[in-house]
Design a protein around this motif. Structure first.
Motif, PDB file in Angstrom:
ATOM      1  N   VAL A 162       0.838  -1.205   0.000  1.00 21.75           N
ATOM      2  CA  VAL A 162       0.000   0.000   0.000  1.00 21.75           C
ATOM      3  C   VAL A 162       0.869   1.250   0.000  1.00 21.75           C
ATOM      4  O   VAL A 162       0.657   2.184  -0.787  1.00 21.75           O
ATOM      5  N   ILE A 163       1.860   1.278   0.881  1.00 22.32           N
ATOM      6  CA  ILE A 163       2.726   2.459   0.990  1.00 22.32           C
ATOM      7  C   ILE A 163       3.430   2.738  -0.339  1.00 22.32           C
ATOM      8  O   ILE A 163       3.531   3.890  -0.787  1.00 22.32           O
ATOM      9  N   SER A 164       3.909   1.683  -1.001  1.00 22.50           N
ATOM     10  CA  SER A 164       4.635   1.877  -2.259  1.00 22.50           C
ATOM     11  C   SER A 164       3.709   2.321  -3.392  1.00 22.50           C
ATOM     12  O   SER A 164       4.165   2.921  -4.369  1.00 22.50           O
ATOM     13  N   ALA A 165       2.403   2.038  -3.263  1.00 26.07           N
ATOM     14  CA  ALA A 165       1.446   2.425  -4.302  1.00 26.07           C
ATOM     15  C   ALA A 165       0.851   3.814  -4.065  1.00 26.07           C
ATOM     16  O   ALA A 165       0.094   4.309  -4.900  1.00 26.07           O
ATOM     17  N   ARG A 166       1.186   4.443  -2.925  1.00 27.57           N
ATOM     18  CA  ARG A 166       0.617   5.762  -2.614  1.00 27.57           C
ATOM     19  C   ARG A 166       1.069   6.786  -3.641  1.00 27.57           C
ATOM     20  O   ARG A 166       2.278   6.949  -3.880  1.00 27.57           O
ATOM     21  N   PRO A 167       0.116   7.498  -4.263  1.00 27.05           N
ATOM     22  CA  PRO A 167       0.496   8.524  -5.250  1.00 27.05           C
ATOM     23  C   PRO A 167       1.115   9.738  -4.564  1.00 27.05           C
ATOM     24  O   PRO A 167       0.810  10.030  -3.405  1.00 27.05           O
ATOM     25  N   PRO A 168       1.998  10.467  -5.261  1.00 20.97           N
ATOM     26  CA  PRO A 168       2.671  11.624  -4.646  1.00 20.97           C
ATOM     27  C   PRO A 168       1.727  12.781  -4.344  1.00 20.97           C
ATOM     28  O   PRO A 168       2.011  13.608  -3.480  1.00 20.97           O
ATOM     29  N   VAL A 169       0.623  12.847  -5.061  1.00 26.97           N
ATOM     30  CA  VAL A 169      -0.408  13.859  -4.789  1.00 26.97           C
ATOM     31  C   VAL A 169      -1.763  13.174  -4.878  1.00 26.97           C
ATOM     32  O   VAL A 169      -1.892  12.091  -5.447  1.00 26.97           O
ATOM     33  N   GLY A 268      -5.678   7.542  -1.729  1.00 29.92           N
ATOM     34  CA  GLY A 268      -6.477   8.605  -2.323  1.00 29.92           C
ATOM     35  C   GLY A 268      -7.591   8.077  -3.202  1.00 29.92           C
ATOM     36  O   GLY A 268      -7.891   8.647  -4.262  1.00 29.92           O
ATOM     37  N   ALA A 269      -8.225   7.007  -2.766  1.00 26.59           N
ATOM     38  CA  ALA A 269      -9.298   6.402  -3.552  1.00 26.59           C
ATOM     39  C   ALA A 269     -10.635   7.060  -3.237  1.00 26.59           C
ATOM     40  O   ALA A 269     -11.007   7.165  -2.064  1.00 26.59           O
ATOM     41  N   PRO A 270     -11.394   7.505  -4.238  1.00 25.31           N
ATOM     42  CA  PRO A 270     -12.759   7.983  -3.981  1.00 25.31           C
ATOM     43  C   PRO A 270     -13.594   6.784  -3.528  1.00 25.31           C
ATOM     44  O   PRO A 270     -13.696   5.788  -4.254  1.00 25.31           O
ATOM     45  N   THR A 271     -14.161   6.875  -2.348  1.00 25.87           N
ATOM     46  CA  THR A 271     -14.722   5.689  -1.708  1.00 25.87           C
ATOM     47  C   THR A 271     -16.114   5.931  -1.157  1.00 25.87           C
ATOM     48  O   THR A 271     -16.404   6.992  -0.606  1.00 25.87           O
ATOM     49  N   ALA A 272     -16.953   4.907  -1.272  1.00 33.15           N
ATOM     50  CA  ALA A 272     -18.240   4.856  -0.578  1.00 33.15           C
ATOM     51  C   ALA A 272     -18.194   3.665   0.369  1.00 33.15           C
ATOM     52  O   ALA A 272     -17.853   2.554  -0.038  1.00 33.15           O
ATOM     53  N   LEU A 273     -18.511   3.902   1.633  1.00 34.91           N
ATOM     54  CA  LEU A 273     -18.393   2.874   2.663  1.00 34.91           C
ATOM     55  C   LEU A 273     -19.755   2.412   3.155  1.00 34.91           C
ATOM     56  O   LEU A 273     -20.712   3.180   3.208  1.00 34.91           O
ATOM     57  N   VAL A 274     -19.789   1.143   3.561  1.00 38.92           N
ATOM     58  CA  VAL A 274     -20.955   0.599   4.245  1.00 38.92           C
ATOM     59  C   VAL A 274     -20.482   0.053   5.589  1.00 38.92           C
ATOM     60  O   VAL A 274     -19.406  -0.541   5.688  1.00 38.92           O
ATOM     61  N   LEU A 333     -13.563  13.814  -2.397  1.00 42.88           N
ATOM     62  CA  LEU A 333     -13.372  12.708  -1.445  1.00 42.88           C
ATOM     63  C   LEU A 333     -11.920  12.231  -1.455  1.00 42.88           C
ATOM     64  O   LEU A 333     -11.314  12.029  -0.396  1.00 42.88           O
ATOM     65  N   ALA A 334     -11.366  12.052  -2.642  1.00 45.72           N
ATOM     66  CA  ALA A 334      -9.999  11.532  -2.759  1.00 45.72           C
ATOM     67  C   ALA A 334      -8.994  12.450  -2.081  1.00 45.72           C
ATOM     68  O   ALA A 334      -8.078  11.989  -1.383  1.00 45.72           O
ATOM     69  N   ALA A 335      -9.163  13.773  -2.270  1.00 40.42           N
ATOM     70  CA  ALA A 335      -8.207  14.732  -1.699  1.00 40.42           C
ATOM     71  C   ALA A 335      -8.247  14.719  -0.174  1.00 40.42           C
ATOM     72  O   ALA A 335      -7.198  14.728   0.493  1.00 40.42           O
ATOM     73  N   ARG A 336      -9.455  14.701   0.367  1.00 40.51           N
ATOM     74  CA  ARG A 336      -9.563  14.677   1.840  1.00 40.51           C
ATOM     75  C   ARG A 336      -8.994  13.385   2.413  1.00 40.51           C
ATOM     76  O   ARG A 336      -8.313  13.386   3.441  1.00 40.51           O
ATOM     77  N   ALA A 337      -9.298  12.273   1.773  1.00 37.85           N
ATOM     78  CA  ALA A 337      -8.812  10.983   2.260  1.00 37.85           C
ATOM     79  C   ALA A 337      -7.287  10.916   2.193  1.00 37.85           C
ATOM     80  O   ALA A 337      -6.622  10.537   3.166  1.00 37.85           O
ATOM     81  N   TRP A 338      -6.722  11.296   1.036  1.00 33.88           N
ATOM     82  CA  TRP A 338      -5.275  11.211   0.826  1.00 33.88           C
ATOM     83  C   TRP A 338      -4.509  12.040   1.850  1.00 33.88           C
ATOM     84  O   TRP A 338      -3.452  11.627   2.335  1.00 33.88           O
TER      85      TRP A 338
END
Length: 364
Positions: A162-169, A268-274, A333-338
């Protein structure tokens, strides 16, 4: 200081899920990177991919002690300096017994310490450092706990992949006619959420290319029974070690509000949770309230019969349609999560353990 010997006590399986094992695996990777000797103690049932993950890292998997006496005996037999406890099922007296035996003890908790007397507590849930409705009295500030509390998503435990896949922005969303949607609900989908949310996604009527992670054969059969609508493709796939790549490739992710929430935030994934089980409710509420993910409600509501069930499913479908049709909503959503989970949580936790062990060695 000689090589630190670390044990991690957790279990995983179709009934328990894999969240405890996944976050212990993240800690194990950090301890290994610091030169520690690491062993996992517990039961891993019907999860070949999980045992393969341990084997690939050279981490032994040994039977898990349950009682306080067994934990102490195991720690002594393996000359452990540190034992991490991550379970809702272990005897709460185990932490205190280990501590009394001179084994530095870290208890990973989710809001409720269960009366454990540990040297260090970790609650990686967003907002855990803040008192809130339904919180355990005193836990928010660490009051009443014998040891130190590390609380909040700044301590989220994430694996190397996961850490290695994290985008720089934070990744911006783009307008697409048929969004790529990924749905997964833990390593085993113990509560059978995948078929329910697959039907809700289909009910949006929006074109999509939907990949559903199916943790068990019976879940796969139910998902395959769902008939897609016009412009919709449903693709069930088994659990995979390539999940971080699938997440970063998706335009929208639908998931349970468990430990994977922090992986989704970090990427930074746009996500909907249940919310699929009771112990996710507090974290789910906070994450949705602060705009890190959209909320689809609780699984019992979505599976209910009658007018209430139909209304809950219709509301969830409207939320999903709004996300599928709005790149701006997904980008927000992605920006806040990231920005909330930076991927350095496990390093902070292991720093705290090493600092404490070193301090004990000096004073001892």
């Amino acid at each position: 200081m000689s090589t630190l010997r670390v044990g991690l006590r957790c279990d995983a399986g179709p009934r328990r899920g894999v969240g405890h094992l996944v976050r212990c695996l993240a800690l194990a990777e950090e301890f290994l990177a610091r030169g520690a000797d690491v062993t996992v103690f517990g039961t891993v049932e019907r999860l070949d991919w999980a045992t393969a993950e341990l084997a690939a890292r050279g981490i032994p998997l040994l039977p898990g002690p349950d009682s306080a006496a067994e934990l102490v005996e195991t720690a002594r037999r393996h000359h452990l300096d540190v034992l991490v406890l991550d379970s809702y099922e272990l005897d709460p007296a185990g932490a205190g017994a280990l501590r009394a035996a001179g084994v530095y003890t870290l208890a990973i908790i989710d809001g409720d310490s269960r009366g454990q007397v540990a040297d260090l507590y970790l609650d990686q849930n967003f907002g855990a450092e803040l008192p809130g409705p339904g919180a355990v009295p005193g836990l928010g500030a660490g009051v009443g706990l014998p040891g130190r509390l590390l609380a909040g998503s700044g301590y989220a435990l994430l694996r190397d992949t996961v850490i290695s896949a994290r985008p720089p922005v934070a990744p911006p969303a783009t307008a697409v006619g048929r969004p790529r949607v990924l749905a997964f609900f833990g390593g085993t989908d113990a509560v059978g959420a995948a078929p329910v949310l697959t039907r809700v996604l289909v009910a949006t009527g929006h074109p999509m290319d939907l990949t559903v992670i199916v943790g068990r054969p019976e879940i796969e059969a139910e998902v395959e029974d769902v008939t897609p609508g016009r412009g919709q493709i449903i693709r069930p796939v088994p659990p995979t070690t390539s999940l971080p790549a699938l997440i970063t490739e998706a335009d929208l992710v639908v998931s349970a509000a468990g430990t994977s929430t922090w992986e989704l935030c970090c990427l930074g994934a746009p996500t909907a949770l249940v919310c699929v089980v009771d112990n996710q409710r507090e974290s789910y509420t906070r994450v949705v309230r602060h705009g890190l993910a959209a909320g689809l409600g609780e699984l019992p509501e979505l599976t209910a019969g009658g007018v209430a069930g139909r209304a809950a499913r219709a509301t969830a479908a409207r939320t999903l349609h709004g996300l599928l049709s709005s790149p701006q909503r997904r980008t927000t959503l992605a920006a806040r999560a990231w920005s909330t989970v930076d991927g350095q949580g496990r390093a902070r936790v292991v720093d705290a353990v090493f600092d404490a062990v070193r301090a004990a060695a000096v004073t001892g």
